[in-house]
Motif scaffolding. Structure first.
Motif, mmCIF file in Angstrom:
data_model
loop_
_atom_site.group_PDB
_atom_site.id
_atom_site.type_symbol
_atom_site.label_atom_id
_atom_site.label_comp_id
_atom_site.label_asym_id
_atom_site.label_seq_id
_atom_site.Cartn_x
_atom_site.Cartn_y
_atom_site.Cartn_z
ATOM 1 N N GLY A 124 -21.762 -2.395 45.618
ATOM 2 C CA GLY A 124 -21.441 -1.174 44.867
ATOM 3 C C GLY A 124 -20.917 -1.375 43.449
ATOM 4 N N LEU A 125 -21.478 -2.340 42.714
ATOM 5 C CA LEU A 125 -21.005 -2.543 41.337
ATOM 6 C C LEU A 125 -21.476 -1.395 40.441
ATOM 7 C CD1 LEU A 125 -21.319 -6.365 40.548
ATOM 8 C CD2 LEU A 125 -19.521 -5.109 41.725
ATOM 9 N N SER A 126 -20.682 -1.129 39.399
ATOM 10 C CA SER A 126 -21.088 -0.106 38.423
ATOM 11 C C SER A 126 -22.151 -0.717 37.505
ATOM 12 C CB SER A 126 -19.885 0.305 37.594
ATOM 13 O OG SER A 126 -19.442 -0.805 36.834
ATOM 14 N N THR A 127 -22.824 0.146 36.747
ATOM 15 C CA THR A 127 -23.817 -0.350 35.780
ATOM 16 C C THR A 127 -23.148 -1.294 34.785
ATOM 17 O OG1 THR A 127 -25.024 1.696 36.028
ATOM 18 C CG2 THR A 127 -25.560 0.383 34.095
ATOM 19 N N ALA A 128 -21.935 -0.934 34.349
ATOM 20 C CA ALA A 128 -21.237 -1.777 33.363
ATOM 21 C C ALA A 128 -20.978 -3.172 33.943
ATOM 22 C CB ALA A 128 -19.928 -1.118 32.946
ATOM 23 N N GLU A 129 -20.585 -3.218 35.233
ATOM 24 C CA GLU A 129 -20.316 -4.532 35.859
ATOM 25 C C GLU A 129 -21.612 -5.334 36.019
ATOM 26 O OE1 GLU A 129 -16.425 -3.596 38.628
ATOM 27 O OE2 GLU A 129 -18.329 -2.654 39.174
ATOM 28 N N LEU A 130 -22.682 -4.637 36.402
ATOM 29 C CA LEU A 130 -23.974 -5.335 36.531
ATOM 30 C C LEU A 130 -24.432 -5.856 35.168
ATOM 31 C CD1 LEU A 130 -25.892 -3.014 39.049
ATOM 32 C CD2 LEU A 130 -25.054 -5.332 39.485
ATOM 33 N N LEU A 131 -24.214 -5.056 34.113
ATOM 34 C CA LEU A 131 -24.620 -5.489 32.764
ATOM 35 C C LEU A 131 -23.844 -6.733 32.344
ATOM 36 C CD1 LEU A 131 -25.027 -2.065 30.894
ATOM 37 C CD2 LEU A 131 -26.829 -3.755 31.295
ATOM 38 N N ARG A 132 -22.564 -6.799 32.726
ATOM 39 C CA ARG A 132 -21.755 -7.979 32.374
ATOM 40 C C ARG A 132 -22.290 -9.230 33.068
ATOM 41 N NH1 ARG A 132 -17.359 -4.860 31.752
ATOM 42 N NH2 ARG A 132 -16.830 -4.843 33.962
ATOM 43 N N LEU A 133 -22.639 -9.096 34.353
ATOM 44 C CA LEU A 133 -23.206 -10.251 35.068
ATOM 45 C C LEU A 133 -24.565 -10.616 34.461
ATOM 46 C CD1 LEU A 133 -22.441 -9.499 38.837
ATOM 47 C CD2 LEU A 133 -21.164 -10.937 37.243
ATOM 48 N N ALA A 134 -25.347 -9.585 34.132
ATOM 49 C CA ALA A 134 -26.689 -9.819 33.560
ATOM 50 C C ALA A 134 -26.600 -10.662 32.296
ATOM 51 C CB ALA A 134 -27.363 -8.479 33.270
ATOM 52 N N ALA A 135 -25.616 -10.350 31.439
ATOM 53 C CA ALA A 135 -25.493 -11.068 30.160
ATOM 54 C C ALA A 135 -25.197 -12.547 30.388
ATOM 55 C CB ALA A 135 -24.394 -10.438 29.311
ATOM 56 N N ARG A 136 -24.567 -12.878 31.534
ATOM 57 C CA ARG A 136 -24.278 -14.290 31.820
ATOM 58 C C ARG A 136 -25.526 -15.042 32.268
ATOM 59 N NH1 ARG A 136 -19.092 -14.025 35.593
ATOM 60 N NH2 ARG A 136 -19.628 -16.219 35.870
ATOM 61 N N LEU A 137 -26.556 -14.293 32.666
ATOM 62 C CA LEU A 137 -27.779 -14.927 33.165
ATOM 63 C C LEU A 137 -28.796 -15.196 32.053
ATOM 64 C CD1 LEU A 137 -28.041 -12.741 36.359
ATOM 65 C CD2 LEU A 137 -27.728 -15.235 36.330
ATOM 66 N N GLY A 138 -28.750 -14.420 30.982
ATOM 67 C CA GLY A 138 -29.706 -14.621 29.891
ATOM 68 C C GLY A 138 -29.690 -13.448 28.944
ATOM 69 N N ALA A 139 -30.117 -13.717 27.699
ATOM 70 C CA ALA A 139 -29.997 -12.717 26.637
ATOM 71 C C ALA A 139 -30.801 -11.442 26.926
ATOM 72 C CB ALA A 139 -30.447 -13.335 25.321
ATOM 73 N N ASP A 140 -31.935 -11.581 27.629
ATOM 74 C CA ASP A 140 -32.804 -10.411 27.851
ATOM 75 C C ASP A 140 -32.537 -9.711 29.181
ATOM 76 O OD1 ASP A 140 -34.064 -10.929 25.442
ATOM 77 O OD2 ASP A 140 -35.737 -12.019 26.366
ATOM 78 N N VAL A 141 -31.632 -10.250 29.997
ATOM 79 C CA VAL A 141 -31.428 -9.681 31.337
ATOM 80 C C VAL A 141 -30.777 -8.287 31.277
ATOM 81 C CG1 VAL A 141 -30.552 -10.089 33.668
ATOM 82 C CG2 VAL A 141 -31.345 -12.019 32.294
ATOM 83 N N PRO A 142 -29.744 -8.074 30.426
ATOM 84 C CA PRO A 142 -29.172 -6.719 30.370
ATOM 85 C C PRO A 142 -30.227 -5.661 30.039
ATOM 86 C CG PRO A 142 -27.720 -8.270 29.266
ATOM 87 C CD PRO A 142 -28.984 -9.019 29.582
ATOM 88 N N PHE A 143 -31.145 -5.981 29.114
ATOM 89 C CA PHE A 143 -32.145 -4.967 28.782
ATOM 90 C C PHE A 143 -33.071 -4.684 29.967
ATOM 91 C CE2 PHE A 143 -36.309 -3.546 27.428
ATOM 92 C CZ PHE A 143 -35.916 -2.287 26.957
ATOM 93 N N ALA A 144 -33.407 -5.702 30.747
ATOM 94 C CA ALA A 144 -34.280 -5.465 31.912
ATOM 95 C C ALA A 144 -33.594 -4.526 32.909
ATOM 96 C CB ALA A 144 -34.665 -6.787 32.568
ATOM 97 N N LEU A 145 -32.266 -4.561 32.946
ATOM 98 C CA LEU A 145 -31.525 -3.614 33.812
ATOM 99 C C LEU A 145 -31.591 -2.200 33.253
ATOM 100 C CD1 LEU A 145 -27.995 -5.031 34.723
ATOM 101 C CD2 LEU A 145 -29.787 -4.366 36.313
ATOM 102 N N LEU A 146 -31.389 -2.118 31.935
ATOM 103 C CA LEU A 146 -31.270 -0.815 31.285
ATOM 104 C C LEU A 146 -32.631 -0.157 31.080
ATOM 105 C CD1 LEU A 146 -28.806 0.685 30.036
ATOM 106 C CD2 LEU A 146 -29.549 -0.208 27.817
ATOM 107 N N GLY A 147 -33.600 -0.900 30.568
ATOM 108 C CA GLY A 147 -34.939 -0.373 30.303
ATOM 109 C C GLY A 147 -34.953 0.634 29.166
ATOM 110 N N GLY A 148 -36.029 1.409 29.079
ATOM 111 C CA GLY A 148 -36.161 2.405 28.016
ATOM 112 C C GLY A 148 -36.392 1.746 26.671
#
Ligand code: ATP
Length: 307
Positions: A127-151
């Motif tokens: 049950g992580l929030s989008t903000a928490e998922l985005l923080r983890l995403a950024a630790r995985l790679g520069a383009d990962v947060p955008f793949a979460l967000l899209g648009g």
């Protein structure tokens, strides 16, 4: 590959950088960038099902030899990071069906990582929030947060500091893919060498890269002609230097009716912007007729989502 019925199914898009300005190398070894991303309708599919340990299986049309299926796989790294961050002990088996060309400059591995975060968060009920998922995403790679967000979004820093950009309507693209992938670090290195060599003609590296307001205006207007005129990718010159054959393909696309063509990210995928859907269909037929592997996609589309 069978798709288990008790699995969480997630779809995550590939991306095109409609603008990418590259600044200096930072202390962490990454270049500072300013980019405008658009998520497009070519999707990685991922199924996450309960298992002991964390494992992955990958299928897809091409390039699978280059995708690791051990702990180096970005989806496995994403699942491990989420488990560590939330203290979850459970395992997961990930099944990935790739459509985004491997090492193609369209962020396929990043899409897999984003899909794994969303799928495991649901499977493990973390049950992580989008903000928490985005923080983890950024630790995985520069383009990962955008793949979460899209648009459509603007990325600064390493590309991972995102703000959504307004985009109206839809943009039709024809992608031309290559059988051979290209390594992103090698293309960045080529850019550094190129800049060093041509310092006298091209001037110093931009201190603070920034997205051209013209690009943002074109996206807001939903105006393909205007966007075509402001497409820019600083990685294009080094990518063409490493793959001179791509320059001819860019010309072929533009002669066949594309408003403009651009190297996608670090290449070698080429993205041609068409005036509208009908023009994109015609362009795809022409490029396929020229013996190229071409596909029609559109953007913007949403980021990693449960199906
Ligand atoms: P970038 O996001 O760096 O621009 P790209 O879109 O050009 O990358 P990707 O397909 O994301 O290319 O993969 C780049 C490399 O990452 C591959 O060559 C592969 O070795 C490694 N990799 C790790 N996990 C994955 C994955 N799940 N899918 C694809 N590649 C992966």
């Amino acid at each position: 590959m069978a798709t288990p019925s008790d699995a969480v199914h997630v779809r995550a898009p590939g991306k095109i950088n409609v603008f990418l300005e590259v600044g200096d190398v930072q202390d962490d070894g990454y270049h500072e960038v300013a980019t405008a991303y658009q998520a497009v309708s070519i999707y990685e599919e991922l199924w996450a099902s309960p298992a002991d340990g964390i494992t992955v299986e990958v299928s897809g049309p091409t390039g699978l030899d280059e995708v690791p299926t051990d702990d180096r796989n970005l989806a496995v790294r994403a699942a491990r990071l989420l488990a560590r961050a939330t203290g979850v002990q459970a395992g997961v088996h990930l099944e990935i069906r790739k459509a985004v060309p491997v090492a193609g400059g369209m962020g396929g591995g990043s899409a897999d990582a984003a899909a794994a975060l969303v799928a495991c968060d649901a499977l493990w009920e973390t049950g992580l929030s989008t903000a928490e998922l985005l923080r983890l995403a950024a630790r995985l790679g520069a383009d990962v947060p955008f793949a979460l967000l899209g648009g459509t979004a603007v990325g600064t820093g390493r590309g991972d500091e995102l703000s959504s950009a307004l985009a109206r309507g839809r943009f039709d693209w024809v992608l031309v893919t290559s059988d051979e992938g290209m390594s992103t670090p090698v293309v960045y290195r080529e850019l550094d060498v190129h800049r060093e060599r041509h310092l006298a003609d091209i001037g110093p590296v931009p201190r603070r890269p920034a997205v051209d307001p013209g690009v943002l205006h074109a996206l807001r207007q939903g105006d393909a002609g205007m966007l075509a005129a402001s497409l820019r990718n600083d990685l294009q010159a080094p990518a063409l230097h490493l793959r001179p054959d791509l320059a001819g393909v860019l010309e072929t696309g533009e002669r066949a009716g594309a408003l403009a063509g651009i190297v996608s990210g670090s290449g070698p995928t080429l993205a041609f912007l068409a005036a509208d859907e009908a023009a994109a269909l015609d362009l795809r037929v022409s490029l396929t007729g020229a013996g190229l592997h071409a596909m029609h996609v559109h953007g913007p589309v949403p980021g990693a989502r449960i199906i």
